[in-house]
Design a protein around this motif. Structure first.
Motif, mmCIF file in Angstrom:
data_model
loop_
_atom_site.group_PDB
_atom_site.id
_atom_site.type_symbol
_atom_site.label_atom_id
_atom_site.label_comp_id
_atom_site.label_asym_id
_atom_site.label_seq_id
_atom_site.Cartn_x
_atom_site.Cartn_y
_atom_site.Cartn_z
ATOM 1 N N HIS A 180 13.727 9.348 18.683
ATOM 2 C CA HIS A 180 12.557 8.466 18.604
ATOM 3 C C HIS A 180 12.884 7.017 18.287
ATOM 4 C CE1 HIS A 180 13.450 9.708 14.527
ATOM 5 N NE2 HIS A 180 12.564 8.876 14.020
ATOM 6 N N ILE A 181 14.143 6.694 18.014
ATOM 7 C CA ILE A 181 14.503 5.342 17.589
ATOM 8 C C ILE A 181 15.432 4.682 18.599
ATOM 9 C CG2 ILE A 181 15.724 3.991 15.824
ATOM 10 C CD1 ILE A 181 14.801 6.015 13.754
ATOM 11 N N MET A 182 15.147 3.407 18.904
ATOM 12 C CA MET A 182 16.030 2.616 19.753
ATOM 13 C C MET A 182 16.139 1.211 19.161
ATOM 14 S SD MET A 182 18.021 2.442 22.359
ATOM 15 C CE MET A 182 17.606 3.883 23.340
ATOM 16 N N ASN A 183 17.347 0.839 18.792
ATOM 17 C CA ASN A 183 17.602 -0.471 18.208
ATOM 18 C C ASN A 183 18.419 -1.294 19.199
ATOM 19 O OD1 ASN A 183 19.202 -2.518 16.502
ATOM 20 N ND2 ASN A 183 17.798 -1.677 14.977
ATOM 21 N N PHE A 184 18.042 -2.544 19.372
ATOM 22 C CA PHE A 184 18.767 -3.422 20.285
ATOM 23 C C PHE A 184 18.692 -4.859 19.785
ATOM 24 C CE2 PHE A 184 14.387 -3.177 21.656
ATOM 25 C CZ PHE A 184 14.042 -4.491 21.953
ATOM 26 N N SER A 185 19.601 -5.679 20.241
ATOM 27 C CA SER A 185 19.635 -7.086 19.852
ATOM 28 C C SER A 185 19.450 -7.971 21.076
ATOM 29 C CB SER A 185 20.961 -7.432 19.167
ATOM 30 O OG SER A 185 21.108 -6.743 17.946
ATOM 31 N N VAL A 186 18.875 -9.141 20.839
ATOM 32 C CA VAL A 186 18.770 -10.181 21.867
ATOM 33 C C VAL A 186 19.298 -11.463 21.238
ATOM 34 C CG1 VAL A 186 17.285 -11.341 23.541
ATOM 35 C CG2 VAL A 186 16.692 -9.035 22.751
ATOM 36 N N PRO A 187 20.618 -11.643 21.224
ATOM 37 C CA PRO A 187 21.219 -12.812 20.577
ATOM 38 C C PRO A 187 20.619 -14.123 21.091
ATOM 39 C CG PRO A 187 22.915 -11.231 21.140
ATOM 40 C CD PRO A 187 21.644 -10.738 21.779
ATOM 41 N N GLY A 188 20.405 -15.036 20.153
ATOM 42 C CA GLY A 188 19.837 -16.321 20.515
ATOM 43 C C GLY A 188 18.336 -16.387 20.384
ATOM 44 N N THR A 189 17.692 -15.236 20.149
ATOM 45 C CA THR A 189 16.246 -15.228 19.963
ATOM 46 C C THR A 189 15.901 -15.092 18.483
ATOM 47 O OG1 THR A 189 16.067 -12.811 20.190
ATOM 48 C CG2 THR A 189 15.896 -14.141 22.202
ATOM 49 N N LYS A 190 14.671 -15.406 18.157
ATOM 50 C CA LYS A 190 14.162 -15.212 16.807
ATOM 51 C C LYS A 190 13.212 -14.012 16.840
ATOM 52 C CE LYS A 190 14.527 -20.055 15.365
ATOM 53 N NZ LYS A 190 13.806 -21.240 14.841
ATOM 54 N N PRO A 191 13.607 -12.914 16.208
ATOM 55 C CA PRO A 191 12.787 -11.687 16.288
ATOM 56 C C PRO A 191 11.326 -11.896 15.915
ATOM 57 C CG PRO A 191 14.920 -11.189 15.347
ATOM 58 C CD PRO A 191 14.858 -12.683 15.477
ATOM 59 N N GLU A 192 11.076 -12.698 14.873
ATOM 60 C CA GLU A 192 9.683 -12.857 14.448
ATOM 61 C C GLU A 192 8.845 -13.522 15.534
ATOM 62 O OE1 GLU A 192 12.045 -16.323 12.592
ATOM 63 O OE2 GLU A 192 12.312 -14.188 13.027
ATOM 64 N N VAL A 193 9.473 -14.410 16.338
ATOM 65 C CA VAL A 193 8.747 -15.079 17.422
ATOM 66 C C VAL A 193 8.468 -14.105 18.559
ATOM 67 C CG1 VAL A 193 8.836 -16.924 19.140
ATOM 68 C CG2 VAL A 193 9.715 -17.331 16.825
ATOM 69 N N ILE A 194 9.496 -13.371 18.977
ATOM 70 C CA ILE A 194 9.330 -12.398 20.060
ATOM 71 C C ILE A 194 8.317 -11.328 19.680
ATOM 72 C CG2 ILE A 194 10.483 -10.618 21.422
ATOM 73 C CD1 ILE A 194 11.315 -13.389 22.251
ATOM 74 N N ILE A 195 8.388 -10.854 18.438
ATOM 75 C CA ILE A 195 7.470 -9.804 17.990
ATOM 76 C C ILE A 195 6.024 -10.295 17.990
ATOM 77 C CG2 ILE A 195 6.778 -8.484 15.936
ATOM 78 C CD1 ILE A 195 9.748 -7.936 15.467
ATOM 79 N N HIS A 196 5.827 -11.552 17.628
ATOM 80 C CA HIS A 196 4.468 -12.095 17.675
ATOM 81 C C HIS A 196 3.993 -12.293 19.114
ATOM 82 C CE1 HIS A 196 4.932 -13.067 13.324
ATOM 83 N NE2 HIS A 196 3.643 -12.825 13.341
ATOM 84 N N MET A 197 4.911 -12.647 20.000
ATOM 85 C CA MET A 197 4.551 -12.735 21.423
ATOM 86 C C MET A 197 4.102 -11.387 21.954
ATOM 87 S SD MET A 197 7.520 -15.120 23.114
ATOM 88 C CE MET A 197 7.667 -16.889 22.774
ATOM 89 N N LEU A 198 4.849 -10.356 21.610
ATOM 90 C CA LEU A 198 4.486 -9.007 22.038
ATOM 91 C C LEU A 198 3.161 -8.580 21.415
ATOM 92 C CD1 LEU A 198 7.984 -7.239 21.799
ATOM 93 C CD2 LEU A 198 6.751 -7.852 23.890
ATOM 94 N N GLY A 199 2.982 -8.943 20.145
ATOM 95 C CA GLY A 199 1.748 -8.585 19.458
ATOM 96 C C GLY A 199 0.517 -9.172 20.119
ATOM 97 N N GLU A 200 0.671 -10.356 20.727
ATOM 98 C CA GLU A 200 -0.455 -10.971 21.437
ATOM 99 C C GLU A 200 -0.855 -10.153 22.662
ATOM 100 O OE1 GLU A 200 0.860 -14.907 22.254
ATOM 101 O OE2 GLU A 200 0.591 -15.609 20.183
ATOM 102 N N GLN A 201 0.085 -9.327 23.141
ATOM 103 C CA GLN A 201 -0.206 -8.421 24.255
ATOM 104 C C GLN A 201 -0.555 -7.015 23.754
ATOM 105 O OE1 GLN A 201 -0.312 -9.677 27.304
ATOM 106 N NE2 GLN A 201 0.384 -11.680 26.565
ATOM 107 N N GLU A 202 -0.753 -6.890 22.447
ATOM 108 C CA GLU A 202 -1.034 -5.608 21.788
ATOM 109 C C GLU A 202 0.097 -4.607 21.984
ATOM 110 O OE1 GLU A 202 -4.969 -4.346 23.079
ATOM 111 O OE2 GLU A 202 -5.821 -5.311 21.305
ATOM 112 N N VAL A 203 1.317 -5.130 21.903
ATOM 113 C CA VAL A 203 2.523 -4.310 21.925
ATOM 114 C C VAL A 203 3.210 -4.512 20.579
ATOM 115 C CG1 VAL A 203 4.734 -3.855 23.027
ATOM 116 C CG2 VAL A 203 2.772 -4.564 24.410
ATOM 117 N N TYR A 204 3.452 -3.443 19.849
ATOM 118 C CA TYR A 204 3.908 -3.569 18.470
ATOM 119 C C TYR A 204 5.243 -2.861 18.244
ATOM 120 C CZ TYR A 204 -0.939 -4.976 18.074
ATOM 121 O OH TYR A 204 -2.149 -5.614 18.274
#
Length: 379
Positions: free
Chosen positions: A291-315
């Motif tokens: 049930h768990i998948m961890n991945f990295s996107v070097p060069g990004t800020k997780p809090e920014v990407i997560i908020h972008m996804l949240g605006e699409q109701e993806v959490y």
């Protein structure tokens, strides 16, 4: 809504909520009261404990109801340490434990205990040889999680249990919060002395949990008071919570048996979609919890990407929910040998049995869009 943060907490099952409401309204009396209403509540509490014990294949006296994973872990670790400190003050754990275990061990160092933190390989797995070499005459406790909450690594608990059987005066505690209902673990005759479970990780309610304590094990209680729960966890029992937890345990075990293969297939699809995104580096090893998948996107800020996804109701999330608001790099990924850049740009997707293939495909598309948007803003 696409909810992929189930390792932080799950959506409560409606039938679990119903059982909680019914118990709260119909059995509101204190189980310790000597009048008839108290007797009815006590009878229901006993029934709930018997049901839980049956599901776990243990005896009812080995089940201690708690408020969740953090209390269970602290009770096990500090309770054993304080009760058996005259025999030894050495504890063994790992570098990738949940904060409720890692920080509990750190706190005991302030009280004069010595803690060995076992290293892990790139996949987040300890070496059995390292564990055996770390055991000393004054070792009183080994605390190792079954499934890692950030990357999904599965530790060889069965082998560890067999080793611990060779040391009758040494106790083994397992944090099974992330594994229960997804990765099977036998408790009876396993070498495990204490095991922690949490209700809200399995579609139960927050504030509910279990500490399995093998018969014959004794610990120093963190709570003193009315001597409830065999004096190991004083305090008026959360009867409705115990009843609802029993319901949640039964439901998740049924789903594990009927949908376990489907969840693993979803993880494979997710891994495939992530490999198609050039910027993504996958951290979860192939042989991990489904049930768990961890991945990295070097060069990004997780809090920014997560908020972008949240605006699409993806959490989704970053690290453990207990430490996700702390912006430093993941302690877990650093312990696996990854760079600070990779450890500070990590994301965690955690699925449930209700997750669909469409959820995964849509998430992958939204993730690619969010990364592209982030890159444009940063140019």
């Amino acid at each position: 809504m696409i909810y992929l943060d189930n390792s932080a907490t799950t959506i409560p099952d409606p039938s679990v909520m119903k059982s909680f409401e019914q118990a709260s309204t119909q059995y509101f009396a204190n189980p310790s009261s000597i009048h008839q209403l108290g007797g009815h509540s006590e009878h229901l509490l006993t029934k709930a404990k018997n049901q839980v014990a049956s599901i776990l294949d243990v005896t009812p006296s080995e089940v201690i109801f708690t408020s969740g994973g953090t209390e269970g872990n602290n009770t096990a670790i500090k309770g054993i340490a304080l009760e058996h400190r005259k025999r030894g003050k050495h504890i063994i754990t790992t570098e990738i434990e949940h904060p409720s275990v890692y920080d509990a061990c750190k706190s005991l160092e302030d009280l004069g205990f010595e803690v060995t933190y076992l290293p892990v390989n790139k996949n987040g797995v300890i070496s059995i040889e390292d564990l055996e070499a770390a055991i000393r005459k004054d070792t009183i406790l080994i605390s190792i999680m079954h499934v890692n909450n950030e990357i999904g690594t599965i530790q060889p608990i069965e082998k560890i249990g067999e080793i611990c059987k060779q040391f009758p005066k040494l106790f083994l505690h397992v944090d099974h919060v992330q594994g229960f209902g997804k990765v099977p673990l036998e408790l009876r005759n396993s070498g495990i002395d204490l095991c922690t479970l949490s209700g809200h990780k399995i579609h139960g309610l927050k504030g509910t949990g279990i500490l399995y304590m093998r018969q014959g094990v004794n610990l120093f209680p963190l709570f003193h008071g009315g001597n409830q729960e065999q004096s190991f966890r004083s305090g008026t029992e959360n009867l409705a919570g115990a009843v609802s937890l029993g319901k949640a345990l039964r439901l998740i075990k049924e789903k594990e048996q009927t949908q376990g293969t489907e969840l693993k297939s979803l993880q494979a699809i997710l891994r495939e979609k992530l490999t198609e995104i050039d910027e993504v580096q996958i951290n979860t090893p192939p042989e991990a919890a489904p049930h768990i998948m961890n991945f990295s996107v070097p060069g990004t800020k997780p809090e920014v990407i997560i908020h972008m996804l949240g605006e699409q109701e993806v959490y989704i999330s970053t690290k453990s929910a207990c430490s996700s608001k702390q912006k430093e790099e993941s302690r877990i990924l650093l312990a696996c040998g990854y760079s600070k850049e990779r450890a500070s740009s990590a994301y965690r997707v955690s699925m449930a049995y209700s997750t669909t293939e469409e959820d995964i495909l849509q998430f992958a598309d939204y993730l690619q869009q969010a990364i592209n948007q982030f890159r444009k803003v940063m140019e």
